[in-house]
Scaffold this active site. Structure first.
Site, PDB file in Angstrom:
ATOM      1  N   HIS A 365       0.819  -1.213   0.000  1.00  0.00           N
ATOM      2  CA  HIS A 365       0.000   0.000   0.000  1.00  0.00           C
ATOM      3  C   HIS A 365       0.852   1.262   0.000  1.00  0.00           C
ATOM      4  O   HIS A 365       0.470   2.280  -0.599  1.00  0.00           O
ATOM      5  CB  HIS A 365      -0.948  -0.019   1.202  1.00  0.00           C
ATOM      6  CG  HIS A 365      -2.249   0.651   0.925  1.00  0.00           C
ATOM      7  ND1 HIS A 365      -2.671   1.763   1.600  1.00  0.00           N
ATOM      8  CD2 HIS A 365      -3.204   0.387   0.007  1.00  0.00           C
ATOM      9  CE1 HIS A 365      -3.843   2.150   1.133  1.00  0.00           C
ATOM     10  NE2 HIS A 365      -4.198   1.335   0.173  1.00  0.00           N
ATOM     11  N   GLU A 606     -11.542  -8.943  -8.377  1.00  0.00           N
ATOM     12  CA  GLU A 606     -10.193  -9.056  -7.818  1.00  0.00           C
ATOM     13  C   GLU A 606      -9.821 -10.485  -7.444  1.00  0.00           C
ATOM     14  O   GLU A 606      -8.656 -10.748  -7.132  1.00  0.00           O
ATOM     15  CB  GLU A 606     -10.071  -8.184  -6.560  1.00  0.00           C
ATOM     16  CG  GLU A 606     -10.334  -6.716  -6.807  1.00  0.00           C
ATOM     17  CD  GLU A 606     -10.389  -5.927  -5.519  1.00  0.00           C
ATOM     18  OE1 GLU A 606      -9.346  -5.388  -5.097  1.00  0.00           O
ATOM     19  OE2 GLU A 606     -11.481  -5.870  -4.917  1.00  0.00           O
ATOM     20  N   ASP A 630      -4.736  -7.046  -7.017  1.00  0.00           N
ATOM     21  CA  ASP A 630      -5.145  -8.241  -6.282  1.00  0.00           C
ATOM     22  C   ASP A 630      -5.485  -9.400  -7.216  1.00  0.00           C
ATOM     23  O   ASP A 630      -5.220 -10.559  -6.888  1.00  0.00           O
ATOM     24  CB  ASP A 630      -6.343  -7.926  -5.382  1.00  0.00           C
ATOM     25  CG  ASP A 630      -5.909  -7.424  -4.010  1.00  0.00           C
ATOM     26  OD1 ASP A 630      -4.990  -8.035  -3.428  1.00  0.00           O
ATOM     27  OD2 ASP A 630      -6.476  -6.441  -3.526  1.00  0.00           O
TER      28      ASP A 630
END
Length: 761
Positions: A365, A606, A630
């Protein structure tokens, strides 16, 4: 010989404490001669500049051969091990057809031979060899233990092998330290290394020369002044409430701090060219050692007091006040094992010139947010000891996933030139801001932006974003010290929607879990990426979801550009439940007199189950957004944050192309709009293939929009289709990337991949 985990642990710890690469390798070979009771142990490392194995350290052979003797892969027994990547255990090495006698090593008396390859993450690092005078093979137990040792040491030796510091014929490389990691956010950044979360004691300090004696003297004197103020303040505040013997410690500490022995000896060390931290450590150890020798218990206790004072001084020397730093006009490269969103928010975005993390991967992230802010970032630089370089000049090359410490003035000047050229290139593309992303043969692509920080709203509009394809609502949650209230969320969402109105804004509901944790709501799981995250978490915490939906719907009243987006959908009933909650929330708000309307609802694809169930899911949603980060991770079963396997993570893996084609076909058949968000939309090679597949809406970081728009306006859709057909017949992402790289060069678009690498000088 000790065949035990404790033996291995002890060996690795001894190496980690070595002063430098040469000392570490010397410890390895000496220790192994003792463990195996053999006269010879040698370590060969693969030269990074050519395919040769160079004798890097030895115990038993001639020292003069170190750094001079080398073998090509498949040359000699060592070269054979390097080529086959297989151990070799021989009773009489000279009789083997691959044996090569090298006079410089003086190895004539040795017959017994065992060598094993050193392999780290599929890459040959070197070869480890032991030799004896007997004419018999080493035992199976010895071979198994040797293989085990090699597997443990390979990772440690990789950083040494890559650094080149072990090559005596290249002394200049010792002045410049180059470390490799994982490309996370493109660009080049130069600045002072600002190491976050640094917690050191004097015992952690290693000997280092300073680059500025005056700066080190100032650092030391400032620390002394701050600690003096701290002790004086503590004495005045607490003196009356403490027992007299404890209160007197403040006076003792002040006397020690002001003693000429501590002050003058440290200054003397600094003036000799050492860093203040090392000078302090040497002085404290000398003074404390003298007290340690005393027979009087009181005097011996003063040794601990001296060390305590030293550690408190060290913390002041190394301490950072981010708020103060943020107000200074300094160019910084932030570094830590992992850097949180909260860490980044303390600094002004324009002040942060780069990010380095020793853990994580391209799509952790931190890397995603760095991309959004246009900050070069390199993740997973596991071989970099941040403690040694805090405050040093550093270059971050996000294009190649490299960090360069101690750059020479010439090298630094060249990187700053490239940094300026890169910014200039982006400025030149500013003329495309109001032009459509349209191919030469008239195919239009919508370019949206990804955002999450209020500071990231302006760049999207500045670079010509046609809306927000992914608003990461978890980021405001990460910056709070508790769950934000409905009104707090309302204010944030209203600003974002207003900034882009009337352009569409797809707001993803709270998506935490995996590598996105809230500081006030920790989720501990053995496998967080397969656990309580995304829509699973919010459906299990319905009140949080309802609060967030209410804030989003209210914020949309005067803007009418909200689009809801559901993360991590894996089941049909999740969609059904979510839609039901939205309808209930709308009804409740309307009953309160709020003029809310039902916004379009989209789902993110995802996980593999969403790909397979997509035809049955489409009737519940108004649009679909592919979460490429993802989806790639789950299709490949590769944890993108695990440095051991993150190199296997690639959006252009053939299975990803197959899945994308299926998604495009399903949505097209149902006439449901389709977009793709994630770092794949910023990858020029991937964008060419996405264009050929029929993707007409991409959401990417604001700073990547000009380059991708330039790419799309430079090609024909028919050419992209032809490239896709070629890529579909290739067996791996390596082959696909090679094909796309050649095409980008042919089209004159090589600038999209950044400047050419700079040689160390």
């Amino acid at each position: 010989m000790l065949h035990s985990l404790s033996t291995l642990t002890s060996l690795v710890q001894d190496i980690s404490r070595a002063e430098n690469a040469v000392a570490a390798m010397r410890q390895i070979v000496v220790k192994l001669t003792e463990l195996f009771s053999v006269p010879v142990c040698s370590l060969y490392l693969k030269s990074s500049s050519e395919q040769r194995l160079v004798l890097a350290a030895t115990a038993g052979l001639a020292d003069v051969a170190v750094g001079k003797v080398s073998l090509a892969l498949n040359e000699g027994l060592v070269g054979k091990i390097g080529r086959t990547l297989h151990p070799l255990n021989l009773a009489d090495a000279p009789t083997h057809d691959k044996f090569v006698f090298i006079p410089e090593t003086h190895e004539a008396p040795y017959h017994q031979f065992m060598g094993v390859p050193l392999i780290h993450l599929r890459e040959l690092i070197g070869v480890l060899v032991i030799q004896g005078t007997e004419q018999q093979r080493f035992s199976q137990d010895a071979e198994a233990f040797m293989v085990t040792i090699a597997s443990q040491l390979a990772g440690t030796l990789q950083s040494i092998q890559r650094s080149g510091a072990w090559l005596p014929q290249q002394p200049t490389t010792q002045e410049v330290d180059r470390y490799s990691g994982v490309k996370s956010a493109p660009g080049i950044g130069c600045g002072r290394l600002e190491v976050l979360h640094l917690n050191l004691s004097l015992q952690d300090i290693t000997q280092q020369r300073s680059t500025s004696i005056d700066a080190e003297l100032t650092r030391f004197e400032s620390a002394v002044a701050r600690l003096k103020d701290e002790l004086s303040l503590g004495a005045s505040r607490l003196g009356d409430s403490l027992p007299s013997d404890v209160a007197n410690l403040f006076s003792v500490y002040l006397m020690m701090l002001q003693s000429p022995e501590l002050h003058d000896r440290t200054v003397q060390q600094i003036r000799q060219g050492f860093k203040a931290s090392w000078g302090l450590r040497e002085t404290v150890e000398e003074l404390a050692g003298a007290f340690d020798q005393a027979t009087d218990p009181y005097l011996r206790a003063r040794g601990e007091d001296i060390r305590n004072i030293g550690n408190r001084l060290l913390r002041h020397m190394l301490s950072k006040n981010p708020l103060e730093t943020a107000s200074e006009q300094r160019e910084l490269v932030l570094a830590s094992d992992l850097i949180s969103i909260a860490d980044l928010s303390i600094y002004r975005p324009e002040q942060i010139k780069g990010i380095i993390c020793t853990a994580g991967s391209a799509l952790s992230h931190t890397g995603i947010v760095a991309n959004a802010l246009g900050i070069p970032a390199v993740m997973g630089v596991s071989s970099l000891d941040l403690k040694k370089f805090d405050g040093e000049e550093v270059v971050v090359d996000g294009y190649r996933g490299e960090c360069i410490l101690h750059p020479s003035p010439t090298l630094l000047t060249e990187y700053r030139r490239l940094q300026h050229a890169d910014a200039q290139f982006i400025d030149q593309l500013a003329c495309l801001r109001d032009l459509p992303a349209e191919t030469r043969d008239g195919v239009r692509v919508q370019l949206l932006t990804n955002t999450g920080l209020l500071a990231d709203v302006t760049p999207g509009r500045k670079h010509g974003a046609e809306g927000v394809g992914l608003y990461r609502s978890e980021i405001p949650f990460m910056l709070h010290d508790s769950f934000p209230t409905e009104d707090e969320q309302y204010e944030i969402y209203r600003q974002v929607l207003s900034a882009y109105s009337p352009l569409p804004v797809s707001m993803r509901t709270l998506d935490i879990g995996g590598d996105k944790q809230l500081p006030y709501f920790e989720i501990r799981e053995d496998n967080p990426f397969l656990g309580w995250r995304g829509i699973r978490f919010t459906l299990d915490n319905t009140s949080l979801l309802v609060t967030q939906l209410r804030a989003m719907l209210r914020a949309n009243v005067d803007n009418d550009n909200l689009r809801l987006l559901i993360p991590m959908v894996s089941r049909i009933d999740e969609l059904q439940t979510f839609v039901h909650i939205v309808d209930d929330t709308l009804e409740e708000l309307q009953s309160e007199g709020v003029a809310v309307v039902r916004p379009p609802i989209g789902m993110m694809v995802e996980v593999p189950s969403a790909v397979l169930l997509l035809p049955r899911m489409l009737k519940y949603v108004d649009y679909v957004s592919i979460g490429s980060n993802d989806l790639t991770q789950y299709l490949l079963a590769v944890d993108r944050n695990n440095p051991k396997v993150s190199a296997l993570f690639d959006n252009l893996n053939p299975v990803m192309l197959v899945a994308l084609e299926q998604i495009v076909a399903h949505t097209r058949a149902a006439n449901v709009p389709l977009a793709l968000c994630g770092e794949m939309a910023s990858d020029p090679a991937a964008v060419l293939l996405l264009l050929g597949m029929g993707l007409r809406s991409l959401s990417l970081s604001a700073h990547s929009i000009p380059k991708i728009k330039w790419l799309i306006r430079s090609v024909n859709f028919t050419d992209a289709q032809a490239l896709l057909h070629k890529a579909q017949n290739l067996a791996s992402e390596v082959e696909i990337r090679a094909l796309m790289s050649e095409e980008l060069k042919r089209l004159g678009l090589k600038n999209l991949s950044g400047p050419e690498p700079v040689a160390i000088v």
